[in-house]
Scaffold this motif. Structure first.
Motif, PDB file in Angstrom:
ATOM      1  N   LEU A  69      15.549  19.730  10.361  1.00 41.03           N
ATOM      2  CA  LEU A  69      15.900  20.398   9.109  1.00 41.03           C
ATOM      3  C   LEU A  69      15.217  19.762   7.903  1.00 41.03           C
ATOM      4  O   LEU A  69      14.993  20.430   6.889  1.00 41.03           O
ATOM      5  N   LEU A  70      14.900  18.479   8.003  1.00 39.53           N
ATOM      6  CA  LEU A  70      14.327  17.742   6.880  1.00 39.53           C
ATOM      7  C   LEU A  70      12.800  17.813   6.799  1.00 39.53           C
ATOM      8  O   LEU A  70      12.207  17.241   5.887  1.00 39.53           O
ATOM      9  N   GLN A  71      12.176  18.502   7.739  1.00 39.13           N
ATOM     10  CA  GLN A  71      10.714  18.574   7.742  1.00 39.13           C
ATOM     11  C   GLN A  71      10.227  19.520   6.661  1.00 39.13           C
ATOM     12  O   GLN A  71      10.719  20.639   6.526  1.00 39.13           O
ATOM     13  N   ARG A  72       9.274  19.073   5.863  1.00 38.49           N
ATOM     14  CA  ARG A  72       8.672  19.853   4.780  1.00 38.49           C
ATOM     15  C   ARG A  72       7.181  19.533   4.685  1.00 38.49           C
ATOM     16  O   ARG A  72       6.768  18.423   4.989  1.00 38.49           O
ATOM     17  N   GLU A  73       6.430  20.516   4.216  1.00 36.63           N
ATOM     18  CA  GLU A  73       5.019  20.259   3.871  1.00 36.63           C
ATOM     19  C   GLU A  73       5.015  19.356   2.651  1.00 36.63           C
ATOM     20  O   GLU A  73       5.815  19.555   1.728  1.00 36.63           O
ATOM     21  N   GLN A  74       4.153  18.372   2.617  1.00 31.76           N
ATOM     22  CA  GLN A  74       4.033  17.463   1.482  1.00 31.76           C
ATOM     23  C   GLN A  74       5.404  16.917   1.062  1.00 31.76           C
ATOM     24  O   GLN A  74       5.814  17.030  -0.095  1.00 31.76           O
ATOM     25  N   ALA A  75       6.123  16.335   2.033  1.00 30.62           N
ATOM     26  CA  ALA A  75       7.472  15.817   1.771  1.00 30.62           C
ATOM     27  C   ALA A  75       7.438  14.736   0.687  1.00 30.62           C
ATOM     28  O   ALA A  75       6.604  13.829   0.739  1.00 30.62           O
ATOM     29  N   TYR A  88       9.260  22.594  16.089  1.00 30.91           N
ATOM     30  CA  TYR A  88       9.445  23.037  17.473  1.00 30.91           C
ATOM     31  C   TYR A  88       9.886  21.876  18.366  1.00 30.91           C
ATOM     32  O   TYR A  88      10.780  22.024  19.198  1.00 30.91           O
ATOM     33  N   VAL A  89       9.247  20.727  18.205  1.00 31.96           N
ATOM     34  CA  VAL A  89       9.600  19.570  19.043  1.00 31.96           C
ATOM     35  C   VAL A  89      11.029  19.116  18.752  1.00 31.96           C
ATOM     36  O   VAL A  89      11.830  18.930  19.663  1.00 31.96           O
ATOM     37  N   GLY A 117      -1.822  25.444  14.847  1.00 32.14           N
ATOM     38  CA  GLY A 117      -2.510  24.524  13.953  1.00 32.14           C
ATOM     39  C   GLY A 117      -1.607  23.908  12.894  1.00 32.14           C
ATOM     40  O   GLY A 117      -2.041  23.034  12.148  1.00 32.14           O
ATOM     41  N   SER A 118      -0.375  24.332  12.816  1.00 31.89           N
ATOM     42  CA  SER A 118       0.532  23.838  11.783  1.00 31.89           C
ATOM     43  C   SER A 118       1.287  22.605  12.272  1.00 31.89           C
ATOM     44  O   SER A 118       2.075  22.689  13.220  1.00 31.89           O
ATOM     45  N   MET A 119       1.065  21.475  11.615  1.00 33.21           N
ATOM     46  CA  MET A 119       1.791  20.259  11.997  1.00 33.21           C
ATOM     47  C   MET A 119       3.281  20.413  11.722  1.00 33.21           C
ATOM     48  O   MET A 119       4.119  19.922  12.481  1.00 33.21           O
ATOM     49  N   LEU A 120       3.638  21.104  10.641  1.00 30.72           N
ATOM     50  CA  LEU A 120       5.043  21.302  10.302  1.00 30.72           C
ATOM     51  C   LEU A 120       5.746  22.124  11.375  1.00 30.72           C
ATOM     52  O   LEU A 120       6.823  21.751  11.843  1.00 30.72           O
ATOM     53  N   GLY A 174      10.114  15.016  29.554  1.00 34.83           N
ATOM     54  CA  GLY A 174      10.223  15.093  28.098  1.00 34.83           C
ATOM     55  C   GLY A 174       8.870  15.162  27.430  1.00 34.83           C
ATOM     56  O   GLY A 174       8.673  15.900  26.455  1.00 34.83           O
ATOM     57  N   THR A 175       7.917  14.401  27.949  1.00 34.85           N
ATOM     58  CA  THR A 175       6.565  14.425  27.403  1.00 34.85           C
ATOM     59  C   THR A 175       5.920  15.792  27.620  1.00 34.85           C
ATOM     60  O   THR A 175       5.264  16.330  26.719  1.00 34.85           O
ATOM     61  N   ALA A 176       6.125  16.367  28.794  1.00 41.15           N
ATOM     62  CA  ALA A 176       5.563  17.686  29.078  1.00 41.15           C
ATOM     63  C   ALA A 176       6.199  18.750  28.185  1.00 41.15           C
ATOM     64  O   ALA A 176       5.497  19.611  27.637  1.00 41.15           O
ATOM     65  N   VAL A 177       7.513  18.694  28.009  1.00 44.85           N
ATOM     66  CA  VAL A 177       8.196  19.662  27.146  1.00 44.85           C
ATOM     67  C   VAL A 177       7.720  19.499  25.700  1.00 44.85           C
ATOM     68  O   VAL A 177       7.426  20.483  25.022  1.00 44.85           O
ATOM     69  N   ALA A 178       7.646  18.246  25.229  1.00 46.62           N
ATOM     70  CA  ALA A 178       7.184  18.005  23.857  1.00 46.62           C
ATOM     71  C   ALA A 178       5.756  18.519  23.671  1.00 46.62           C
ATOM     72  O   ALA A 178       5.443  19.123  22.640  1.00 46.62           O
ATOM     73  N   GLY A 179       4.899  18.299  24.650  1.00 44.15           N
ATOM     74  CA  GLY A 179       3.530  18.794  24.566  1.00 44.15           C
ATOM     75  C   GLY A 179       3.477  20.311  24.489  1.00 44.15           C
ATOM     76  O   GLY A 179       2.709  20.879  23.707  1.00 44.15           O
ATOM     77  N   ALA A 180       4.296  20.977  25.281  1.00 47.46           N
ATOM     78  CA  ALA A 180       4.342  22.444  25.242  1.00 47.46           C
ATOM     79  C   ALA A 180       4.868  22.930  23.897  1.00 47.46           C
ATOM     80  O   ALA A 180       4.353  23.910  23.336  1.00 47.46           O
ATOM     81  N   LEU A 181       5.873  22.256  23.355  1.00 47.05           N
ATOM     82  CA  LEU A 181       6.439  22.650  22.064  1.00 47.05           C
ATOM     83  C   LEU A 181       5.453  22.416  20.921  1.00 47.05           C
ATOM     84  O   LEU A 181       5.356  23.230  20.005  1.00 47.05           O
ATOM     85  N   VAL A 182       4.722  21.312  20.971  1.00 50.01           N
ATOM     86  CA  VAL A 182       3.686  21.054  19.960  1.00 50.01           C
ATOM     87  C   VAL A 182       2.632  22.156  20.020  1.00 50.01           C
ATOM     88  O   VAL A 182       2.165  22.646  18.989  1.00 50.01           O
ATOM     89  N   ASN A 183       2.267  22.565  21.216  1.00 50.10           N
ATOM     90  CA  ASN A 183       1.263  23.617  21.389  1.00 50.10           C
ATOM     91  C   ASN A 183       1.735  24.936  20.786  1.00 50.10           C
ATOM     92  O   ASN A 183       0.923  25.704  20.269  1.00 50.10           O
ATOM     93  N   LEU A 184       3.049  25.199  20.824  1.00 46.08           N
ATOM     94  CA  LEU A 184       3.572  26.426  20.224  1.00 46.08           C
ATOM     95  C   LEU A 184       3.367  26.460  18.716  1.00 46.08           C
ATOM     96  O   LEU A 184       3.270  27.531  18.120  1.00 46.08           O
ATOM     97  N   GLY A 185       3.320  25.279  18.106  1.00 43.83           N
ATOM     98  CA  GLY A 185       3.121  25.202  16.663  1.00 43.83           C
ATOM     99  C   GLY A 185       1.729  25.572  16.216  1.00 43.83           C
ATOM    100  O   GLY A 185       1.482  25.732  15.018  1.00 43.83           O
TER     101      GLY A 185
END
Length: 157
Positions: free
Chosen positions: A21-27, A106-107, A98-101, A85-96
């Motif tokens: 919930l606390l994730q923001r662009e340019q926090a 997702y992760v 090009g957006s790091m946010l 957990g690493t595999a799930v996190a990798g898949a979730l990062v891929n869903l994002g």
């Protein structure tokens, strides 16, 4: 000990969810400072639950040799969980994409429910047969009378 094994995944899930919930662009710096206690809560969840898993595994049987095998099983499951957990996190990062946010959200929002499932699993495991952890008949600890903790309906040895 059982409550700690249940509280740990709950704190971890809450910490990950709050961090999402606390994730923001340019926090701003003040928001980054808020992340510290939130991540401490998540880390406390791991720290509360994990050390007690081996103790719970070893005390789940009366046979010391079997308890050692149970503790070794915890180490094996830990290795498999890290890989999963690493595999799930990798898949979730891929869903994002090009957006790091989006990737971070997702992760964090994806792993929080997995931790909540861990809390449900811990709750189910706490409802084990008390005869499995009772000391063998005739042992010095089995001759002590059972006592009740305040507010707790279970007898303790």
């Amino acid at each position: 000990m059982r409550r700690l094994c249940l509280l740990g995944p709950v704190l971890l899930a809450a910490g990950l969810f709050a961090q999402g919930l606390l994730q923001r662009e340019q926090a701003p710096l003040w928001l980054v400072a808020v992340w510290v206690p939130v991540l401490l809560v998540a880390g406390a969840g791991i720290g509360l639950a994990y050390p007690h898993l081996s103790v719970a595994a070893m005390s789940s049987t009366r046979d010391p040799e079997e308890g050692g095998r149970a503790a070794a099983g915890i180490a094996t499951v830990t290795s498999l969980s890290i890989a999963f957990g690493t595999a799930v996190a990798g898949a979730l990062v891929n869903l994002g994409g090009g957006s790091m946010l989006d990737s971070a959200r997702y992760v964090l929002f994806g792993l929080a429910p997995l931790c909540a499932i861990g809390a449900l699993t811990a709750h189910a495991a706490n409802r084990t047969d008390p005869s499995l952890t009772a000391p063998p008949t005739g042992s010095p600890s089995s001759t002590r009378p059972a006592t009740r903790a305040a507010g707790d309906g279970r007898s303790q040895q």
